[in-house]
Design a protein around this motif. Sequence first.
Motif, PDB file in Angstrom:
ATOM      1  N   LEU A  82     -54.745 -33.003 -25.325  1.00 47.12           N
ATOM      2  CA  LEU A  82     -55.688 -31.967 -24.891  1.00 47.12           C
ATOM      3  C   LEU A  82     -54.981 -30.904 -24.045  1.00 47.12           C
ATOM      4  O   LEU A  82     -55.255 -29.703 -24.180  1.00 47.12           O
ATOM      5  N   LEU A  83     -54.072 -31.322 -23.180  1.00 43.56           N
ATOM      6  CA  LEU A  83     -53.330 -30.353 -22.379  1.00 43.56           C
ATOM      7  C   LEU A  83     -52.424 -29.500 -23.271  1.00 43.56           C
ATOM      8  O   LEU A  83     -52.267 -28.295 -23.045  1.00 43.56           O
ATOM      9  N   GLY A  84     -51.830 -30.109 -24.289  1.00 43.88           N
ATOM     10  CA  GLY A  84     -51.024 -29.330 -25.231  1.00 43.88           C
ATOM     11  C   GLY A  84     -51.864 -28.298 -25.961  1.00 43.88           C
ATOM     12  O   GLY A  84     -51.432 -27.152 -26.156  1.00 43.88           O
ATOM     13  N   ALA A  85     -53.074 -28.690 -26.364  1.00 47.43           N
ATOM     14  CA  ALA A  85     -53.967 -27.730 -27.017  1.00 47.43           C
ATOM     15  C   ALA A  85     -54.343 -26.602 -26.068  1.00 47.43           C
ATOM     16  O   ALA A  85     -54.465 -25.440 -26.480  1.00 47.43           O
ATOM     17  N   ALA A  86     -54.530 -26.924 -24.780  1.00 48.30           N
ATOM     18  CA  ALA A  86     -54.844 -25.882 -23.803  1.00 48.30           C
ATOM     19  C   ALA A  86     -53.691 -24.894 -23.664  1.00 48.30           C
ATOM     20  O   ALA A  86     -53.907 -23.674 -23.585  1.00 48.30           O
ATOM     21  N   VAL A  87     -52.472 -25.402 -23.642  1.00 44.59           N
ATOM     22  CA  VAL A  87     -51.296 -24.525 -23.546  1.00 44.59           C
ATOM     23  C   VAL A  87     -51.204 -23.633 -24.776  1.00 44.59           C
ATOM     24  O   VAL A  87     -50.863 -22.445 -24.678  1.00 44.59           O
ATOM     25  N   ALA A  88     -51.505 -24.189 -25.941  1.00 47.22           N
ATOM     26  CA  ALA A  88     -51.448 -23.416 -27.181  1.00 47.22           C
ATOM     27  C   ALA A  88     -52.655 -22.508 -27.348  1.00 47.22           C
ATOM     28  O   ALA A  88     -52.759 -21.795 -28.350  1.00 47.22           O
ATOM     29  N   ALA A  89     -53.567 -22.523 -26.377  1.00 49.11           N
ATOM     30  CA  ALA A  89     -54.689 -21.588 -26.389  1.00 49.11           C
ATOM     31  C   ALA A  89     -54.406 -20.377 -25.518  1.00 49.11           C
ATOM     32  O   ALA A  89     -54.780 -19.258 -25.864  1.00 49.11           O
ATOM     33  N   LYS A  90     -53.750 -20.563 -24.361  1.00 44.94           N
ATOM     34  CA  LYS A  90     -53.520 -19.420 -23.471  1.00 44.94           C
ATOM     35  C   LYS A  90     -52.320 -19.592 -22.538  1.00 44.94           C
ATOM     36  O   LYS A  90     -52.287 -19.020 -21.477  1.00 44.94           O
ATOM     37  N   LEU A  91     -51.366 -20.438 -22.824  1.00 45.39           N
ATOM     38  CA  LEU A  91     -50.100 -20.575 -22.103  1.00 45.39           C
ATOM     39  C   LEU A  91     -50.272 -20.932 -20.621  1.00 45.39           C
ATOM     40  O   LEU A  91     -49.612 -21.841 -20.128  1.00 45.39           O
ATOM     41  N   LEU A  92     -51.119 -20.226 -19.880  1.00 43.47           N
ATOM     42  CA  LEU A  92     -51.270 -20.497 -18.450  1.00 43.47           C
ATOM     43  C   LEU A  92     -51.610 -21.960 -18.131  1.00 43.47           C
ATOM     44  O   LEU A  92     -51.177 -22.471 -17.087  1.00 43.47           O
ATOM     45  N   PRO A  93     -52.362 -22.676 -18.967  1.00 48.92           N
ATOM     46  CA  PRO A  93     -52.635 -24.084 -18.658  1.00 48.92           C
ATOM     47  C   PRO A  93     -51.402 -24.978 -18.624  1.00 48.92           C
ATOM     48  O   PRO A  93     -51.529 -26.159 -18.293  1.00 48.92           O
ATOM     49  N   VAL A  94     -50.220 -24.433 -18.937  1.00 50.90           N
ATOM     50  CA  VAL A  94     -49.008 -25.241 -18.750  1.00 50.90           C
ATOM     51  C   VAL A  94     -48.880 -25.664 -17.294  1.00 50.90           C
ATOM     52  O   VAL A  94     -48.241 -26.675 -16.984  1.00 50.90           O
ATOM     53  N   THR A  95     -49.517 -24.911 -16.389  1.00 50.48           N
ATOM     54  CA  THR A  95     -49.486 -25.268 -14.971  1.00 50.48           C
ATOM     55  C   THR A  95     -50.263 -26.540 -14.679  1.00 50.48           C
ATOM     56  O   THR A  95     -50.140 -27.102 -13.586  1.00 50.48           O
ATOM     57  N   ALA A 138     -47.624 -38.233 -21.677  1.00 45.54           N
ATOM     58  CA  ALA A 138     -48.237 -36.913 -21.498  1.00 45.54           C
ATOM     59  C   ALA A 138     -47.449 -35.820 -22.201  1.00 45.54           C
ATOM     60  O   ALA A 138     -48.022 -34.979 -22.909  1.00 45.54           O
ATOM     61  N   VAL A 139     -46.132 -35.822 -22.011  1.00 49.96           N
ATOM     62  CA  VAL A 139     -45.309 -34.701 -22.492  1.00 49.96           C
ATOM     63  C   VAL A 139     -45.158 -34.723 -24.008  1.00 49.96           C
ATOM     64  O   VAL A 139     -45.253 -33.678 -24.662  1.00 49.96           O
ATOM     65  N   VAL A 140     -44.935 -35.902 -24.572  1.00 48.55           N
ATOM     66  CA  VAL A 140     -44.703 -35.961 -26.032  1.00 48.55           C
ATOM     67  C   VAL A 140     -45.948 -35.530 -26.815  1.00 48.55           C
ATOM     68  O   VAL A 140     -45.854 -34.670 -27.710  1.00 48.55           O
ATOM     69  N   PRO A 141     -47.140 -36.070 -26.531  1.00 52.61           N
ATOM     70  CA  PRO A 141     -48.312 -35.573 -27.265  1.00 52.61           C
ATOM     71  C   PRO A 141     -48.564 -34.083 -27.047  1.00 52.61           C
ATOM     72  O   PRO A 141     -48.942 -33.370 -27.984  1.00 52.61           O
ATOM     73  N   ALA A 142     -48.356 -33.605 -25.809  1.00 57.88           N
ATOM     74  CA  ALA A 142     -48.555 -32.179 -25.551  1.00 57.88           C
ATOM     75  C   ALA A 142     -47.586 -31.349 -26.381  1.00 57.88           C
ATOM     76  O   ALA A 142     -47.976 -30.350 -27.014  1.00 57.88           O
ATOM     77  N   GLY A 143     -46.318 -31.760 -26.387  1.00 57.81           N
ATOM     78  CA  GLY A 143     -45.333 -31.015 -27.170  1.00 57.81           C
ATOM     79  C   GLY A 143     -45.616 -31.049 -28.653  1.00 57.81           C
ATOM     80  O   GLY A 143     -45.436 -30.046 -29.362  1.00 57.81           O
TER      81      GLY A 143
END
Length: 449
Positions: free
Chosen positions: A231-244, A281-286
């Motif tokens: 879900l966090l990976g999808a958020a990053v791929a929606a607007k980049l800022l959620p990488v924080t 966390a990191v692998v699924p997000a990536g």
Amino acid sequence: MLVVSGVLAALAAVLLRMVAGPPGLGWYLLAWALFAAALWLARRMPEQRLGALVVAGGVTLAATGLAAPPSSSTDSFRYAWDGRVQAAGISPYDHPPSDPALAGLRDEWLFPSGCGAPDLRGLPDGGCTRINRPTEPTIYPPVAQGYFLLVHWLSPEGSRHKALQLGGWVMAVLVLVALCRLAGARRAAYWAWCPAVPVEAVNNAHVDMLGVLLVVLAFGAVRAGPARGALLGAAVAAKLLPVTALPGALSGVLANGVPAGGVPAGGVPAGGVAWRRVLGAVVPAGLVVALSYLPYVLASGASVVGYLPGYLKEERYDGPDGGNRYAILRLVMPDSWAPYAAIALLGLVVLLVLRYGDADRPWQGALLVSGSLLLLLTPGYSWYALLVVALAAMDGRWEWLGVALAGAVAYTAGPAAPGNPGTPFYVAAALAVLIGWAARRPHRAELRH
């Protein structure tokens, strides 16, 4: 309850005036003053009575954003165009809107025949458009593009901006419901009654709302592990800022070194637990980010970077001449040092979250990183702070709401305007965060004892 309801009714009236036209600074300040008054007056209301008021007020206030076309941003016009281009089987990264190759997709709404309106942009061929930066390719990442395409498919003919606004309203309400369940009505009011939600998430229909929803679901609806990472990976791929928000998911991971006894209870080395958390966390997000980009990379190659490098240069994030960026840092150091100091300080904040963050409250670390990023970079766009508002509600840290107000003030004056009044508001927001941190320290010490 009647007094709070009256303040919220006044706030709704102000919001309706704001979305009816470009909202001036005075209207923004009045809306935020009413918001603060409602929170203050509601502080002693019983939770059960407050819950109904928070939900009803939040749904109603968000709906005020549906009352008029976008009032202070043209980003949703690009969203509609990107959805239309994809529906025609064309990658949105291949051509800017001004490209004659896409002339067959133009209509009177996005490309009006009369070019006299002040909000229209000229095209090289002599025409005009409502889309901003029409000679540049899209900047939005692939999950956002999927959202634009979905809205296009679901939109009735002639719906124009309304479908995107309705999508923003639905997501804002979903976040409100999730916050009520996770944090309780009192904290959810920070989101429900915040003026940024109806103006930026609904009226201007910013796609940041999709990233906010995915982050809230990641922290509130699933446990730590692959689902949260995805879900966090999808958020990053929606607007980049959620990488924080990713460091928040890894809160305290550096504290899980092997203890003095060598092996913790249960016989599993603590270091192994830490690595499992990182990989979980990191692998699924990536993977989500990579897979979402894959079809666009196959279609457009390196063009999927879009206008991002041009945006960073336009906003002066890439050099010492930072304009209104790094405004707080530039008050205490030479301008040329500010970008490097911002990177160093943000890196320090991330390390603190990884070392001392609370793994049971990952949104706390996410709030610290995302809010610190905005305080260090001082952007001139108010919708960037929607994530901070949601995370502040999750954690009950009302002092972070000033970051959203500072962004609104900066945007109202013009992101690049000399002497932008957003700077003193950003300074005040930073001071509020520091005061809130200092005030909470004794309470935390009591809890430890």
